[in-house]
Every structure is written in C-alpha cells, then in structure tokens.
Design an enzyme around this catalytic site. Structure first.
Site, short mmCIF file in Angstrom:
data_model
loop_
_atom_site.label_atom_id
_atom_site.label_comp_id
_atom_site.label_asym_id
_atom_site.label_seq_id
_atom_site.Cartn_x
_atom_site.Cartn_y
_atom_site.Cartn_z
CB CYS A 1 -1.05 -0.17 1.17
SG CYS A 1 -2.36 1.15 0.85
CG HIS B 1 -4.24 -3.50 2.55
ND1 HIS B 1 -3.28 -2.92 3.14
CD2 HIS B 1 -4.80 -2.31 1.85
CE1 HIS B 1 -3.46 -1.75 3.44
NE2 HIS B 1 -4.30 -1.21 2.65
CD GLU C 1 -2.66 -6.29 4.81
OE1 GLU C 1 -2.75 -4.95 5.21
OE2 GLU C 1 -1.80 -6.38 3.90
#
Length: 208
Positions: A84, A188, A190
């Site tokens: 990001c 992202h 994650e």
C-alpha cells in the site's frame, strides 16, 4: 530458503495484520525499528497506512532506517516488498498534502485518483482484479487474481516496464510495481484472503 523477514515499524503500518499473515505462510518475522536488524534480514517488508507525507516523515524519523533499507535492499539485493503506502514510498515523490520526496527506487510520482466518471467513488475501496502486464507474465510473485484495495492516491510510474500489474477503477491504476528485487503492491495481501496469503508465500520463495 531464507525467511528472516524484517517487518519495518515506523508508526505507519498495519503491523499486526501483516505480521499475522506472514507468520501464517511460514515466515520468521521480526517487527523492528532497528537498522542493524534490517541489515541482517533475508527479506524486508515495508507496510504503510495513511498519507504519503505522514508515512515518508515517519520513515525518515527512524534514525538510520532509510540508509539501512537502501543498503540491504536497493543496493544489497535483498527481496523487498512494499505494501500500500509502503509501495508508494518507492516513488520519486508523493503529491498528498504537498510534494514530499519518496525513496526514489522506482521513478514516478503518487497522484490523487481522479476518475473520468464523477460517479466513480474515491477512495478506491474493496475487492478488484489484479491484471498482469504482458511483460510481467511469469513473474515469480505477482499473479492474476482478486485483491482488497483501499487508497485515494495511485502510483504513476515513469517507466511502463516497472509496472507489473494493473487494476481498474474508472481508469487503469497500478496494482504492482517491480524493479529487480524491489516489489510493491498497492493492494493489501493481509486482507486479501487466499490470494493475499499465496502472494506472501511466493514472496518468501522469491530469489531475484
């Protein structure tokens, strides 16, 4: 396979979620603000949440960190992943809240998303396709898929060959950049479920 990963703590990252995701794919993760740990790491992950200016100032505010990142990754060849705003910091500069210098590892600037259709909302938020550029097909880390994005600014790379993947939000937006051992993803991993974990797992196997 060397998996001692330095996850950089500079007050501007989604550290807990990124740490958990890296652990889930078998990384030996050290959350650190210590330049000496960075210099000894096998791999480096730079997260980032918030504005370009705040993240750039936060990174500069950790004594010796930019020098250590430059020595170990940009000059030393350690596999590096920016996530990001961590990807955006690879640029020459960001234009959020005024012009702020970036690391300058991948030439370009980070600009506000201005869709041609006013009905397209900013920020670009939610799940979207990651489409691989023809010259980047077969890259060991970046693959086609669907990932979670949340950003209002985008990376405008000077050299199209540094763009590994694109996404679409009323216009084409860069989803990933790569130059040698330096990789960045706007999405992202994650928060991108199986696709994100698979991306991180490939990063751990990557030997550029």
């Amino acid at each position: 396979m060397a998996n001692r990963v330095a996850l950089i703590d500079y007050g501007a990252g989604n550290l807990h979620s990124v740490h958990n995701a890296l652990n889930a794919v078998g990384a030996d993760v050290k959350v650190t603000a210590d330049p000496e740990i960075v210099r000894k790491a096998d791999r480096i992950v730079l997260p980032g949440v918030g504005s370009f200016k705040a993240c750039a100032h936060g990174l500069e505010g950790v004594p010796g960190m930019v020098d250590a990142l430059t020595e170990r990754a940009e000059m030393g060849g350690a596999p590096f992943l920016g996530i990001c705003v961590g990807m955006q910091l690879l640029a020459s500069r960001g234009l959020e809240h005024g012009a702020t210098p970036g690391l300058g590892w991948i030439p370009g600037e980070v600009r506000l998303i201005i869709p041609s259709d006013p009905a397209i909302k900013v920020p670009h938020m939610g799940w979207n396709d990651v489409a691989i550029m023809p010259h980047a097909r077969g890259h060991p880390v970046v693959e086609e898929g669907e990932a979670y994005f949340l950003h209002s600014y985008h990376f405008a790379a000077e050299d199209p060959h540094h763009i590994a993947a694109m996404t679409d939000h009323g216009e084409g937006l860069v989803a990933s950049v790569v130059r040698g051992n330096i990789l960045g993803v706007q999405f992202h991993p994650e928060k991108s479920q199986a696709y994100g974990l698979e991306t991180l797992a490939r990063f751990l196997e990557w030997n550029p």
